[in-house]
Design an enzyme around this catalytic site. Structure first.
Site, PDB file in Angstrom:
ATOM      1  N   THR A  56       0.823  -1.226   0.000  1.00 49.43           N
ATOM      2  CA  THR A  56       0.000   0.000   0.000  1.00 49.43           C
ATOM      3  C   THR A  56       0.850   1.266   0.000  1.00 49.43           C
ATOM      4  O   THR A  56       0.642   2.144   0.846  1.00 49.43           O
ATOM      5  CB  THR A  56      -0.903   0.031   1.254  1.00 49.43           C
ATOM      6  OG1 THR A  56      -0.038   0.092   2.421  1.00 49.43           O
ATOM      7  CG2 THR A  56      -1.797  -1.173   1.361  1.00 49.43           C
ATOM      8  N   ASP A  60      16.219   5.379  18.412  1.00 51.27           N
ATOM      9  CA  ASP A  60      15.958   3.961  18.184  1.00 51.27           C
ATOM     10  C   ASP A  60      16.836   3.202  19.182  1.00 51.27           C
ATOM     11  O   ASP A  60      16.531   3.191  20.375  1.00 51.27           O
ATOM     12  CB  ASP A  60      16.273   3.660  16.710  1.00 51.27           C
ATOM     13  CG  ASP A  60      15.991   2.229  16.295  1.00 51.27           C
ATOM     14  OD1 ASP A  60      15.877   1.366  17.166  1.00 51.27           O
ATOM     15  OD2 ASP A  60      15.901   1.972  15.071  1.00 51.27           O
ATOM     16  N   HIS A 101      20.513  -7.746  16.196  1.00 46.90           N
ATOM     17  CA  HIS A 101      19.520  -8.603  15.521  1.00 46.90           C
ATOM     18  C   HIS A 101      19.708 -10.104  15.800  1.00 46.90           C
ATOM     19  O   HIS A 101      19.201 -10.933  15.061  1.00 46.90           O
ATOM     20  CB  HIS A 101      19.509  -8.349  14.010  1.00 46.90           C
ATOM     21  CG  HIS A 101      18.838  -7.067  13.630  1.00 46.90           C
ATOM     22  ND1 HIS A 101      18.375  -6.806  12.362  1.00 46.90           N
ATOM     23  CD2 HIS A 101      18.530  -5.960  14.360  1.00 46.90           C
ATOM     24  CE1 HIS A 101      17.844  -5.598  12.309  1.00 46.90           C
ATOM     25  NE2 HIS A 101      17.924  -5.060  13.513  1.00 46.90           N
ATOM     26  N   GLU A 128       8.840  -1.858  12.761  1.00 48.78           N
ATOM     27  CA  GLU A 128       9.953  -1.130  12.145  1.00 48.78           C
ATOM     28  C   GLU A 128      10.926  -2.082  11.487  1.00 48.78           C
ATOM     29  O   GLU A 128      11.494  -1.798  10.429  1.00 48.78           O
ATOM     30  CB  GLU A 128      10.682  -0.283  13.213  1.00 48.78           C
ATOM     31  CG  GLU A 128      11.741   0.663  12.633  1.00 48.78           C
ATOM     32  CD  GLU A 128      13.171   0.115  12.659  1.00 48.78           C
ATOM     33  OE1 GLU A 128      14.086   0.871  12.294  1.00 48.78           O
ATOM     34  OE2 GLU A 128      13.378  -1.054  13.018  1.00 48.78           O
ATOM     35  N   HIS A 152      10.761   2.769  17.734  1.00 48.73           N
ATOM     36  CA  HIS A 152       9.947   1.578  17.473  1.00 48.73           C
ATOM     37  C   HIS A 152       9.931   0.670  18.688  1.00 48.73           C
ATOM     38  O   HIS A 152      10.716   0.828  19.625  1.00 48.73           O
ATOM     39  CB  HIS A 152      10.375   0.853  16.200  1.00 48.73           C
ATOM     40  CG  HIS A 152      11.714   0.177  16.212  1.00 48.73           C
ATOM     41  ND1 HIS A 152      11.852  -1.173  16.435  1.00 48.73           N
ATOM     42  CD2 HIS A 152      12.960   0.639  15.978  1.00 48.73           C
ATOM     43  CE1 HIS A 152      13.134  -1.509  16.338  1.00 48.73           C
ATOM     44  NE2 HIS A 152      13.845  -0.432  16.064  1.00 48.73           N
ATOM     45  N   ASP A 196      18.089  -3.026  20.563  1.00 49.23           N
ATOM     46  CA  ASP A 196      17.299  -2.644  19.393  1.00 49.23           C
ATOM     47  C   ASP A 196      15.913  -3.237  19.497  1.00 49.23           C
ATOM     48  O   ASP A 196      15.726  -4.404  19.167  1.00 49.23           O
ATOM     49  CB  ASP A 196      18.022  -3.143  18.131  1.00 49.23           C
ATOM     50  CG  ASP A 196      17.333  -2.684  16.857  1.00 49.23           C
ATOM     51  OD1 ASP A 196      16.358  -1.920  16.936  1.00 49.23           O
ATOM     52  OD2 ASP A 196      17.785  -3.100  15.776  1.00 49.23           O
TER      53      ASP A 196
END
Lengths: 749, 749
Positions: B268, B454, B555, B425, B377, B387
């Site tokens: 979108t 962040d 991560h 995010e 986020h 994170d």
């Protein structure tokens, strides 16, 4: 009573009285200016429209001065960038810089823009050429002279601006209005269009489309004429019927015009045409007439059409020339043109020319960073008495009266008032578009509204206004305050309602104010590209009394002061009515404490569009799993938000509220229109960012992108076209939701 | 003296004194509230930052509470839309609705967005498969457990989000960082890439590019690992070198991530992902990893890479795995994998999931319709202690102290303060982007600035800030007010200057604040799409002490509270420094009478870009008749307009000037950034409307569109590419001219 006590009591009483006087003096008597508690600006912040000033303003708008303005403005032809145009640039500057009646500032803005002119030494023409090469007929090179003004050497010979030069020769065919349907009909009727010259009549499609559509079928050249059926109520004779005997078009009159379908400078879309600006090559320019094209008078058209052979044209294609219209191709064997071709000789030259806007400003006293803009183009095709000088005559009178009030120190608007005299409008709204491109950010942030008065008086029957729904109420308010010329006691508003009206669910019977869902004058870039609440105001004719598409001298050499004075508005009372109405709108927008823009009227328009969409599209969309529920919800929320904002406005007490609250509400009203912009809604069109008023092919009066997309999908039944319809639905729904956000104070959904 | 006279004189004297007292009382003594002359709001309108309140605010930001926040936030994995994420949605709401420390309002906004997850019952893996079909090696399905928190069943197994499912099998090749150049090198070296599986290391290109570039050459599957050279300063052993013994990444650690090159919901673009929203088909989505792709740990990577045959890889391609890296294709004959293929088994599933933003608001007292936005986020890949929870821990502490001041009635910001806890995010800035799409108009009109924090603490050496040049001064001001942790008496500002600095022509030596010419966190849609002055603030490491691309647990499953507490910020003093710096910026933006945004600093950046453009591009552009003079003129005018506006600001007396003048100036400062938007500048990219900071391929630090276009034209020497360079020049020149207009009060050019 002891005298000492008496003395004390008297002393206390006197002291108390003196103290009271002191307190009162201290509280009320000392000028508050400059003290920390009551700065000088305080009162100004809460000042609303001064109705006394408005009355003075309206009274001073003088029909005689507008007549004088018009005489001077239309003295010489003033086509864009010509000497006549330059003369008027100086005239505007001189007026707006006048020490007693001028504005605070006036200046010019020059853009180097892509224009198209005929060759002066080699004028365009149309010829009938025999198989042997002899010229059997040649069209008039210029219009017939009836009055002195038409002897002016600066009158431009008729031409189709932007049509390419060339000398195509071929069999003549009659293509009615030159729509795609018209050419399709000819093609399916077996008329060979390849290499043909098509003669078309004005109306039914844009000028450029008559050539663009023909080119699809291989047409080599196009002629365009004005059929007396469409413009003259059938009248054709200049011995007693047409001008100078009436307002009707003489047989040699030719409508000039711009033959392209996009506005703004064609080489620099979205960027102002300055020296540094990138100019795309002409080969990339879309939607110009692609084949040599020439407009001619109906006298010449009759010579050609009445000699055509072939099948008789359909009834709807017949006009008022004195013969039966046939389709062609080619001339009948029994006539003098037997076997001959038609040759279109076009010597137009395209090039870059400097065009000026003239701008004039009255600085606002309280909110100088809010602009109410009033504009009108300056360039004409020939003398342009009506188009556009009738509008310029009005603008100059409005600016004179406002300027005088300012110079006399009697008034200064709350917000800044900006006047624009646009250049090169006739070539596609170029001056105004370049202005909006250059000042995009400033106007996006600060422009309250744009009022356009182009041709101010088409005729003297009634007001005609188009605009954003949020401007309806201020136009109505202004129109109610002006007496209608030619009536005993009607207001312009009441008279207007007699001619054209509708029933509003909220207001009952009101005059029909049209939407600005076109790009016909300089409001286009303000409304469609910038999302500035815009209006277009004029006086016009009684449509029950004439079939004329427009006033008959439109874009011809007969649009002169004499024509206006004799047949359009002899006493200039309609000019005055327009000046008072548009001027009233301008002053109210400039001075109202709370901007007179109405969100509920916008809600009514959205609801009407929604109703039409629900009726026309629901079944088809549902069949493709597309629901209108999101759109319905958005419109409902819009109505609620508008109601809530108006409640807040009613309850405001300007003397008690912070001026920043007033400003916040005004910003909401000003910025509402911007929320409807979506640069991605119509990716194949230039400047059409407003999702509600973009001109589209659909005739359904609903959300334009949605209506057009659904109609296409219904026709093609292709899955990708239904997807596009869904995307259009998302675009308009999102825009309305964003508009709700603008009306709301909260970020809270 | 006669006693009567005496009495009279005394009476007059007393009377005069009493009168004077009365006057004074009347003038100063009576409360002005509610009278017409001095409304209650008057004083508030001229109120500037209250430095006492600011001091209290800074003092109350408590490292212990941030530690507690972080422990709670990182207790469970909270990948977007997971149960852990939902738990934090409730936590945020509860905090922001707290009766004593909460905000005025808190709410959620839900978007239905396109995400990608691995299959829980069928985890991804990489296998070495012999020619006979036997599996000789299988990669770890999950990371090795060292501490209790890593036993959590909600830890998502490593995957490359948005990479398609599939089981391609082929010869392994080593493709370095997977840049186009890397693949080109392999190809030109005769390494057959068609059908191959490429193993690449993180760094040098975006995640998705490693697969997109490979697919160009026919690569069938892609592996990505983190080389210990790039992240661990070469350390590889978990017996004593890597976490839990240090901050370095253990051998089985895998960096998860989003493998696509565009932000926002992919189905979108430009519209908020609501129920009604049109979703384009997946087949139309650009820039996702096109072949099955899987990230693995360096332990597994070593098993594969060290078995490769073929030419020795170039020096720059060598890493810290304990072998010589070879290119392949395929495994060496002398090893156990001789003749075997590598199979990438990816079972990811894409689908639409509901993701929440949590929003919290403190309404402004004077200008509630101006928003200062602070965001971070909420979603992580695993426990996400750094994170993003280190940022959330800071945000919650800032909002707690502000909320407490508000609830206690001690303070209310002049402008509204909006907090955003963005969802999804990690999948491409989705929550923040959908928010900006939905609220586009409101934010366009009202948002003063966006502050992004962040990962708040990468390490504890120094501040690192990026942002619009106009935000530099407020970041400096705030940073000067905060003591730097780990120093004796340096401020955050002075400490920062020690680590990274530049010489400003205006300010002398200052810390280097970076530009936001990336799209690495949630500032992207605010800055690039909406033109809102944005900042990104964090504490980071000393680059002279480590080669680590980023903190090594990034991560992976090792980004836990324990990791932060032991190796990143044991006393949470760096968290406090970030909270104080970012909080100080927030409070100053919210409370300053004149917005602390600086147009002259913007001028300096433009001048620097211009200098670079003149040096690098003049000759080549001139050779194609393209002049930089227009751009030069625009930058000159920008400098002049900035100087003029600042003069006006210096001369303002808030007690005497109309509050609308203050508002006008603030609007100019706020809207300056918007003027740099051009939706047409980068027609092939989504959301990159800001012509100054768009990320492009060029490494020349100049106007990005121009730099990229000139470099391309220099390479191709095609006329159309030079035309595009000219068009880019026009775009940026026009944007700067529009910015000049925003800084100017006049419409006059």
């Amino acid at each position: 009573m002891d005298s000492m006590w008496k003395k004390i009591l008297v002393g206390v009483a006197v002291g108390a009285a003196v103290l009271t006087v002191g307190i009162l003096l201290g509280h009320y008597g000392i000028e508050k200016g400059g003290t920390e508690h009551a700065p000088t600006w305080l009162k100004a912040l809460a000042q609303d429209v001064d109705e006394e000033v408005l009355d003075i303003f309206l009274k001073e708008l003088d029909p005689k001065r507008m007549e004088d303005n018009l005489r001077e403005l239309s003295l010489k032809p003033h086509m864009a960038t010509s000497a006549g145009d330059q003369r008027l640039v100086q005239l505007m500057l001189q007026r707006w810089r006048d020490a007693e009646t001028g504005l605070d500032e006036a200046w010019t803005q020059t853009y180097s823009v892509f224009l198209s002119f005929p060759n002066k030494t080699n004028p365009n023409s149309v010829a009938v050429v025999s198989a042997q090469g002899s010229v059997q007929f040649k069209s008039h090179v210029q219009e017939k002279v009836y009055t002195e003004d038409q002897k002016d050497p600066d009158i431009v010979t008729p031409f189709a601006a932007f049509a390419p030069a060339g000398n195509p020769k071929g069999k003549l065919v009659y293509a009615n209005q030159g729509t795609l349907k018209d050419y399709e009909f000819l093609n399916s009727s077996g008329v060979d269009l390849h290499g043909a010259i098509a003669i078309t009549r004005y109306g039914g499609s844009s000028r450029a489309d008559k050539a663009l559509n023909g080119a699809v079928f291989g047409v080599a050249g196009v002629l365009v004429y004005t059929d007396p059926f469409d413009i003259n109520d059938g009248k054709t004779s200049d011995t007693n019927e047409t001008y100078p005997h009436s307002w009707y078009l003489p047989p040699s009159g030719v409508e000039r015009g711009s033959y392209k379908n996009s506005f703004g400078d064609l080489l620099t879309p979205y960027y102002p045409s300055k020296e540094h600006t990138y100019r795309r090559p002409e080969s990339e320019v879309e939607w110009m007439a692609p084949v040599p094209t020439q407009p001619i008078g109906f006298e010449d058209a009759q010579k050609l059409i009445c000699e055509l052979q072939g099948a008789v044209a359909p009834d709807a294609w017949q006009g008022a020339l004195q013969c039966e219209y046939r389709l062609g191709p080619g001339f009948r064997a029994t006539g003098s043109f037997n076997g001959s071709d038609v040759q279109v000789n076009v010597y137009n030259r395209r090039g870059i020319h400097d065009s000026d806007n003239v701008m004039g400003l009255i600085r606002g006293s309280v909110e100088p960073d809010r602009y109410v803009i009033y504009g009108n183009h300056r360039d004409s095709w020939v003398h342009g008495a009506l188009d556009p000088s009738s509008g310029t005559a009005v603008m100059l009178e409005i600016s004179r009266v406002m300027g005088s009030l300012v110079k006399q120190g009697r008034w200064r608007p709350r917000r800044s008032v900006l006047f624009g005299s646009w250049g090169a409008e006739e070539f596609g709204l170029i001056g105004s578009t370049e202005f909006t491109e250059e000042h995009y950010s400033q106007l996006r942030d600060r422009a309250v509204a744009y009022i356009n008065v182009d041709i101010s008086v088409f005729a003297s029957a009634t007001l005609r206004a188009m605009g954003s729904p949020s401007a309806q109420s201020v136009v109505f308010t202004a129109a109610k305050q002006v007496p209608a010329p030619g009536t005993l006691s009607l207001s312009v508003y009441d008279n207007w309602k007699l001619f054209t009206n509708r029933t509003s669910p909220t207001h009952g019977v009101v005059p029909s104010m049209g939407y600005l869902s076109g790009v016909g004058s300089d409001y286009a870039s303000f409304m469609h590209y910038l999302g500035i609440t815009s209006m277009d105001i004029a006086y016009t004719y009684d449509k029950t009394k004439t079939r004329a598409r427009i006033y008959p001298a439109y874009h011809t050499a007969y649009d002169t002061f004499d024509y206006v004075k004799k047949y359009i508005d002899p006493g200039f009372m309609s000019h005055q009515a327009v000046a008072r109405t548009a001027g009233g709108v301008l002053l109210r927008l400039a001075d109202s404490l709370i901007l007179p823009l109405n969100a509920s009227d916008y809600a009514e328009s959205l609801e009407s569009y929604l109703d039409t969409a629900l009726k026309n599209f629901t079944d088809n969309l549902n069949a493709h799993q597309i629901s209108l529920a999101g759109l319905q919800g958005a419109v409902l929320r819009f109505r609620a938000a508008a109601t809530q904002l108006e409640k807040e406005i009613r309850e405001i007490d300007p003397d008690k509220e912070s001026p920043l609250k007033v400003r916040r509400i005004n910003d909401q009203l000003m910025l509402l229109e911007r929320a409807f912009l979506d640069p991605l809604a119509f990716p194949d069109k230039y400047y059409l960012w407003h999702v509600l008023w973009a001109p589209v092919s659909s005739s359904v009066r609903s959300f334009p992108g949605l209506a057009e997309a659904v109609e296409k999908a219904q026709r093609t039944q292709r899955e990708e076209d239904w997807r596009w319809a869904h995307r259009q639905l998302t675009s308009v729904t999102t825009a309305i939701e964003r508009a709700v956000n603008v009306l709301e104070n909260a970020l809270h959904p």
